[in-house]
Design a protein around this motif. Structure first.
Motif, mmCIF file in Angstrom:
data_model
loop_
_atom_site.group_PDB
_atom_site.id
_atom_site.type_symbol
_atom_site.label_atom_id
_atom_site.label_comp_id
_atom_site.label_asym_id
_atom_site.label_seq_id
_atom_site.Cartn_x
_atom_site.Cartn_y
_atom_site.Cartn_z
ATOM 1 N N ASP A 29 61.445 24.085 89.051
ATOM 2 C CA ASP A 29 61.750 25.980 88.964
ATOM 3 C C ASP A 29 61.669 25.823 87.876
ATOM 4 O O ASP A 29 60.865 26.899 86.798
ATOM 5 C CB ASP A 29 62.015 26.369 89.744
ATOM 6 C CG ASP A 29 62.134 26.482 91.193
ATOM 7 O OD1 ASP A 29 60.584 25.913 91.123
ATOM 8 O OD2 ASP A 29 63.249 26.626 91.629
ATOM 9 N N SER A 32 58.571 24.802 84.988
ATOM 10 C CA SER A 32 57.841 25.486 85.390
ATOM 11 C C SER A 32 57.732 26.856 84.235
ATOM 12 O O SER A 32 57.023 27.658 84.324
ATOM 13 C CB SER A 32 57.671 26.461 86.913
ATOM 14 O OG SER A 32 56.424 25.389 87.880
ATOM 15 N N GLN A 33 59.208 26.965 84.518
ATOM 16 C CA GLN A 33 59.536 28.280 83.516
ATOM 17 C C GLN A 33 59.549 27.907 82.411
ATOM 18 O O GLN A 33 59.053 29.323 81.218
ATOM 19 C CB GLN A 33 60.993 28.544 83.709
ATOM 20 C CG GLN A 33 61.749 29.846 82.968
ATOM 21 C CD GLN A 33 63.204 29.750 83.210
ATOM 22 O OE1 GLN A 33 64.491 29.118 84.237
ATOM 23 N NE2 GLN A 33 63.674 31.252 82.522
ATOM 24 N N PRO A 38 52.195 25.113 87.157
ATOM 25 C CA PRO A 38 51.941 24.886 88.203
ATOM 26 C C PRO A 38 53.056 23.341 88.062
ATOM 27 O O PRO A 38 52.198 22.559 87.720
ATOM 28 C CB PRO A 38 51.387 25.036 89.244
ATOM 29 C CG PRO A 38 49.492 24.952 87.785
ATOM 30 C CD PRO A 38 50.991 25.297 86.390
ATOM 31 N N VAL A 39 54.156 22.424 88.852
ATOM 32 C CA VAL A 39 54.330 21.779 88.716
ATOM 33 C C VAL A 39 53.721 20.598 90.531
ATOM 34 O O VAL A 39 53.992 21.183 91.041
ATOM 35 C CB VAL A 39 55.864 21.550 88.826
ATOM 36 C CG1 VAL A 39 56.036 19.842 89.400
ATOM 37 C CG2 VAL A 39 56.394 22.068 87.856
ATOM 38 N N GLY A 255 48.403 21.406 84.942
ATOM 39 C CA GLY A 255 49.341 21.876 85.573
ATOM 40 C C GLY A 255 50.454 20.673 85.069
ATOM 41 O O GLY A 255 49.894 19.792 84.182
ATOM 42 N N GLY A 271 54.338 23.252 92.802
ATOM 43 C CA GLY A 271 53.995 24.641 92.627
ATOM 44 C C GLY A 271 52.756 25.051 94.049
ATOM 45 O O GLY A 271 51.606 23.841 94.259
ATOM 46 N N ASP A 277 45.590 26.773 83.130
ATOM 47 C CA ASP A 277 46.796 27.391 81.854
ATOM 48 C C ASP A 277 45.450 27.919 80.614
ATOM 49 O O ASP A 277 45.131 26.827 80.152
ATOM 50 C CB ASP A 277 47.497 26.564 81.809
ATOM 51 C CG ASP A 277 49.236 27.718 80.726
ATOM 52 O OD1 ASP A 277 48.979 28.934 81.125
ATOM 53 O OD2 ASP A 277 48.531 27.426 79.841
#
Length: 277
Positions: A29, A32-33, A38-39, A255, A271, A277
């Motif tokens: 989390d 990702s933040q 996405p992990v 990712g 994720g 991205d």
């Protein structure tokens, strides 16, 4: 009442200070933040001291272990990414050295090869090549011979498991005097395009992002980039800077992979949305 209010203020201040000082990235989390990615998988710490070569070949040598299981999860997530938007070549890199990029490259390659995917694993870290030492083969001939001597990939590649033939290795070859210029050159891009035609997935083990520019140049040649984050050593500011650099280079970062995770920090979670991205 004043004491209660003062206590709340002090407590809030301590919590904010602790958060600002905490540079760790020990769960999916948080990664990702920080990165906006996405992990795709969280790879567990093996819980004992592995030799580098043993850890890098966990999928092959310890197929029932927790590390191999983590990379099987990465393989599945990667297959979802490729199904959504074809990725013929992917650069595997990290913010800094010794954060697990080569281990991720080799294990992802073996995991994909185990399910019949034709994979070429190429060492493009000309500053600190490791693929040859992991597999116990010579460093040269390799990738540089494809560029300098015009040799064919079949002439300089290795098949670690000839019985399946799904995985081929290309070592780095002789180290160029100026790696940054070499990897940014048109001939390297032409070699990558040629290798893509030889396999289903071309995995490029690249140098780390922050110390040198090589990985950023390679990211322009490849279809996608995987960013490896180490739960023990990667700092938030470094992950943030690595992402800024990749975005500035126009890289398609598909990712992140979080390695070295303790079971209590959420091993096995990755994720739920796979995208670019």
């Amino acid at each position: 009442m004043l004491g209660t209010v003062a206590g709340l203020i002090v407590g809030t201040g301590v919590a904010l200070l602790r958060e600002s000082l905490d540079q760790s990235l020990n769960n999916a989390d948080t990664v990702s933040q920080v990165t906006g990615l996405p992990v795709l998988a969280s790879i567990p710490d093996p819980g004992r001291r592995f030799a580098l070569s043993e850890l890098a070949l966990s999928v092959r040598d310890v197929p029932d272990g927790v590390v191999a299981d983590g990379y099987a999860r990465l393989r599945t997530a990667f297959q979802f990414v490729v199904a959504a938007a074809p990725v013929a070549s992917v650069v595997v890199t990290s913010a800094n050295q010794s954060e697990g990029k080569t281990t991720t490259s080799t294990n992802l390659a073996h995991s994909l090869g185990a399910v019949g995917t034709r994979v070429v694993l190429a060492d493009l870290d000309f500053r600190r090549p490791r693929i040859h030492s992991i597999y116990g083969v010579v460093q040269s001939p390799g990738v540089t011979d494809l560029v300098i001597n015009g040799q064919l990939a079949a002439e300089v590649s290795y098949l670690p498991d000839p019985s399946t033939g799904t995985l081929a290795l290309l070592t780095a070859g002789a180290s160029p005097p100026d790696p940054a210029t070499f990897v940014a050159s048109d001939p390297i891009e032409q070699v990558i395009r040629s290798l893509e035609k030889e396999c289903d997935v071309l995995i490029l083990d690249a140098p780390p992002i922050l110390p040198v520019s090589d990985a950023l140049s390679l990211s322009r040649h490849a279809d996608g980039v995987l960013l490896v984050v180490n739960a023990k050593t990667t700092k938030r500011r470094d992950a943030e800077q690595a992402m800024k650099s990749l975005k500035a280079a126009g890289a398609n970062v598909i990712g992140a992979v979080l390695v070295g995770v303790r079971a209590s920090d959420g091993y096995g979670r990755y994720g739920q949305g796979y995208g670019t991205d």
